[in-house]
Design an enzyme around this catalytic site. Sequence first.
Site, mmCIF file in Angstrom:
data_model
loop_
_atom_site.group_PDB
_atom_site.id
_atom_site.type_symbol
_atom_site.label_atom_id
_atom_site.label_comp_id
_atom_site.label_asym_id
_atom_site.label_seq_id
_atom_site.Cartn_x
_atom_site.Cartn_y
_atom_site.Cartn_z
ATOM 1 N N ILE A 1 -37.792 -9.597 -4.689
ATOM 2 C CA ILE A 1 -36.864 -11.112 -3.466
ATOM 3 C C ILE A 1 -38.863 -11.579 -2.769
ATOM 4 C CG2 ILE A 1 -36.015 -10.987 -1.070
ATOM 5 C CD1 ILE A 1 -34.280 -9.117 -2.933
ATOM 6 N N GLY B 1 -39.050 -10.029 -21.085
ATOM 7 C CA GLY B 1 -39.376 -11.197 -20.679
ATOM 8 C C GLY B 1 -39.012 -12.258 -21.993
ATOM 9 N N SER B 2 -37.638 -11.383 -22.219
ATOM 10 C CA SER B 2 -37.169 -12.143 -23.652
ATOM 11 C C SER B 2 -36.578 -13.930 -22.754
ATOM 12 C CB SER B 2 -35.675 -11.823 -24.055
ATOM 13 O OG SER B 2 -34.537 -11.831 -23.222
ATOM 14 N N ASN B 3 -36.809 -14.212 -21.581
ATOM 15 C CA ASN B 3 -36.536 -15.872 -20.952
ATOM 16 C C ASN B 3 -37.563 -15.902 -20.730
ATOM 17 O OD1 ASN B 3 -33.523 -16.363 -20.629
ATOM 18 N ND2 ASN B 3 -33.482 -14.220 -19.864
ATOM 19 N N HIS C 1 -29.837 -16.181 -12.511
ATOM 20 C CA HIS C 1 -29.166 -14.871 -12.116
ATOM 21 C C HIS C 1 -27.943 -14.741 -13.269
ATOM 22 C CE1 HIS C 1 -28.171 -11.687 -9.634
ATOM 23 N NE2 HIS C 1 -26.667 -11.647 -10.210
HETATM 24 C C1 GAR Z 1 -32.363 -12.043 -17.324
HETATM 25 O O1 GAR Z 1 -30.959 -11.494 -17.642
HETATM 26 C C2 GAR Z 1 -32.091 -12.445 -15.381
HETATM 27 O O2 GAR Z 1 -30.734 -13.111 -15.584
HETATM 28 C C3 GAR Z 1 -32.068 -11.101 -14.884
HETATM 29 O O3 GAR Z 1 -32.640 -10.013 -15.480
HETATM 30 C C4 GAR Z 1 -33.129 -10.887 -17.340
HETATM 31 C C5 GAR Z 1 -34.583 -10.270 -17.303
HETATM 32 O O4 GAR Z 1 -34.622 -10.203 -19.148
HETATM 33 N N1 GAR Z 1 -32.644 -11.148 -13.629
HETATM 34 C C6 GAR Z 1 -31.610 -10.951 -12.490
HETATM 35 O O5 GAR Z 1 -31.134 -9.538 -12.919
HETATM 36 C C7 GAR Z 1 -32.588 -11.408 -11.460
HETATM 37 N N2 GAR Z 1 -31.614 -10.367 -10.288
HETATM 38 P P1 GAR Z 1 -35.828 -10.634 -19.438
HETATM 39 O O6 GAR Z 1 -36.680 -9.906 -19.322
HETATM 40 O O7 GAR Z 1 -35.208 -10.017 -20.390
HETATM 41 O O8 GAR Z 1 -36.327 -12.232 -19.306
#
Ligand code: GAR
Length: 189
Positions: free
Chosen positions: A91, A11-13, A108
């Site tokens: 998906i 969940g950093s994003n 992505h």
């Molecule tokens: C992110 O790098 C995102 O782009 C990727 O998962 C990570 C989640 O990081 N998404 C995918 O690969 C979707 N196919 P986070 O949980 O720290 O935000």
Amino acid sequence: MKFMIFASGNGSNVEAIVAAYLNHEIPGELVGILCDQPNAFVIERAKKYDVPYFVVPRLVNESKQAHEARINQILQHKQVNFIFLAGYMRIIGPTLLEDYLGRIVNLHPSLLPKYPGKQAIQDAFSDQATETGITIHYVDEGIDTGPIISQTKLAVLPDESLADLTERIHKIEHRDYPRVIANILGGRE
Ligand code: GAR
């Protein structure tokens, strides 16, 4: 515009989006975070920022359609207009697309159409790609397909570790995704 963020893991994003939202950089109303993994760290982040969260795991023997129907009930109840996927590792199926086509956006970590799937950073690294990046796109019925909204390139540095590359990609994601979300909700994308 009411929006919800979907996530499955760290969940950093989500945190970057929430921070930008609380800083008034994103218009509209964040109505919550939806997570399909009961133990995901993103739930701690939701608590930290006092953002409502909805944990909706797919139950044993539950069909994708039934799972998405339960998610859709929450979306309808909260009158959600836009969904932003931020590390949501499922998906999106027809049940959600029927109501939200053109209003679901995915982040992505590669330059699509290169390296779709769940391990895009690792795949680019193993492939010894000299450049990779991130893609933000509308979701359609394919896997990491759908109209591209924005891409940012990144050179893979010689001798860089996978961990270093991953960290640099995340930094770009945290910078770009909140901006793109602000543009979409502000009617500029
Ligand atoms: C992110 O790098 C995102 O782009 C990727 O998962 C990570 C989640 O990081 N998404 C995918 O690969 C979707 N196919 P986070 O949980 O720290 O935000």
